[in-house]
Write an enzyme that holds these catalytic residues in place. Structure first.
Site, PDB file in Angstrom:
ATOM      1  N   ASN A 188      -2.048  -0.345 -12.162  1.00  0.00           N
ATOM      2  CA  ASN A 188      -1.558  -1.068 -10.996  1.00  0.00           C
ATOM      3  C   ASN A 188      -0.865  -2.364 -11.419  1.00  0.00           C
ATOM      4  OD1 ASN A 188      -4.247  -2.019 -11.608  1.00  0.00           O
ATOM      5  ND2 ASN A 188      -4.368  -2.989  -9.594  1.00  0.00           N
ATOM      6  N   ILE A 189       0.130  -2.753 -10.616  1.00  0.00           N
ATOM      7  CA  ILE A 189       0.915  -3.965 -10.857  1.00  0.00           C
ATOM      8  C   ILE A 189       1.006  -4.697  -9.526  1.00  0.00           C
ATOM      9  CG2 ILE A 189       3.125  -4.902 -11.621  1.00  0.00           C
ATOM     10  CD1 ILE A 189       3.549  -2.171 -13.075  1.00  0.00           C
ATOM     11  N   ASN A 242       1.706  -7.933  -6.878  1.00  0.00           N
ATOM     12  CA  ASN A 242       2.801  -8.841  -6.614  1.00  0.00           C
ATOM     13  C   ASN A 242       2.304  -9.873  -5.617  1.00  0.00           C
ATOM     14  OD1 ASN A 242       5.372  -9.740  -5.099  1.00  0.00           O
ATOM     15  ND2 ASN A 242       6.138  -8.661  -6.904  1.00  0.00           N
ATOM     16  N   GLU A 266      -1.145   5.129  -9.581  1.00  0.00           N
ATOM     17  CA  GLU A 266      -0.622   6.489  -9.434  1.00  0.00           C
ATOM     18  C   GLU A 266       0.906   6.499  -9.359  1.00  0.00           C
ATOM     19  OE1 GLU A 266      -4.605   6.283  -7.193  1.00  0.00           O
ATOM     20  OE2 GLU A 266      -2.930   4.971  -7.652  1.00  0.00           O
ATOM     21  N   CYS A 273      -5.464   6.291  -2.810  1.00  0.00           N
ATOM     22  CA  CYS A 273      -5.238   5.919  -1.413  1.00  0.00           C
ATOM     23  C   CYS A 273      -4.312   6.949  -0.757  1.00  0.00           C
ATOM     24  CB  CYS A 273      -4.629   4.518  -1.336  1.00  0.00           C
ATOM     25  SG  CYS A 273      -2.913   4.397  -1.915  1.00  0.00           S
ATOM     26  N   CYS A 327      -0.728   7.114  -2.155  1.00  0.00           N
ATOM     27  CA  CYS A 327      -0.682   7.737  -3.483  1.00  0.00           C
ATOM     28  C   CYS A 327      -0.976   9.226  -3.426  1.00  0.00           C
ATOM     29  CB  CYS A 327      -1.637   7.023  -4.427  1.00  0.00           C
ATOM     30  SG  CYS A 327      -1.011   5.387  -4.859  1.00  0.00           S
TER      31      CYS A 327
END
Length: 138
Positions: free
Chosen positions: A45-46, A48, A58, A89, A92
């Protein structure tokens, strides 16, 4: 048919999770997927500062899949910072469905389940073709 080594996928997800960028939630996620040609693709995960722009692990996995030649996902594992299995989720699940179909096996905290059970009544490329006149080639 490629054999699914869940332990290897779990290890790969744990390894890539170490690269996750989650300075706001501190919720680190790693994902690993087995491709029909035997490759393993990964993502983390990234986050922001604008939360809506955060990329789930994913999504990174699917990007890695496409960037390395595509193929069909057979199995996926997602993990949290404690190495526990996470179910994807809803967003995804839809992304994974596009690249693995309803047969895609996803490890959940209670064991592997096909995408058909995780995302019943899903909408996919076959629905676009059914409408008629649309040129889709997935």
């Amino acid at each position: 048919m490629v054999d699914i080594c869940w332990e290897q996928l779990h290890r790969s997800a744990i390894e890539v999770r170490q690269n996750a960028y989650a300075p706001y939630s501190h919720f680190l996620v790693g994902a690993a997927g087995l491709v029909d040609d035997g490759r393993i693709v990964v993502g983390c995960n990234i986050e922001n500062a604008s939360y809506g722009l955060t990329l789930c692990a994913e999504c990174g996995l699917v990007s890695h899949l496409i960037a390395t030649g595509g193929g069909r996902l057979l199995a996926v594992v997602c993990v949290d910072s404690q190495d526990n299995y996470l179910a994807p989720c809803g967003r995804c699940r839809q992304v994974l469905l596009e690249h693995g179909g309803k047969e895609l096996q996803v490890m959940t905290p209670t064991g592997p389940l096909p995408m058909a059970e995780l995302l019943p009544w899903s909408f996919g490329p076959q629905d676009l073709r059914r409408v008629g006149g649309l040129n889709t080639n997935p």
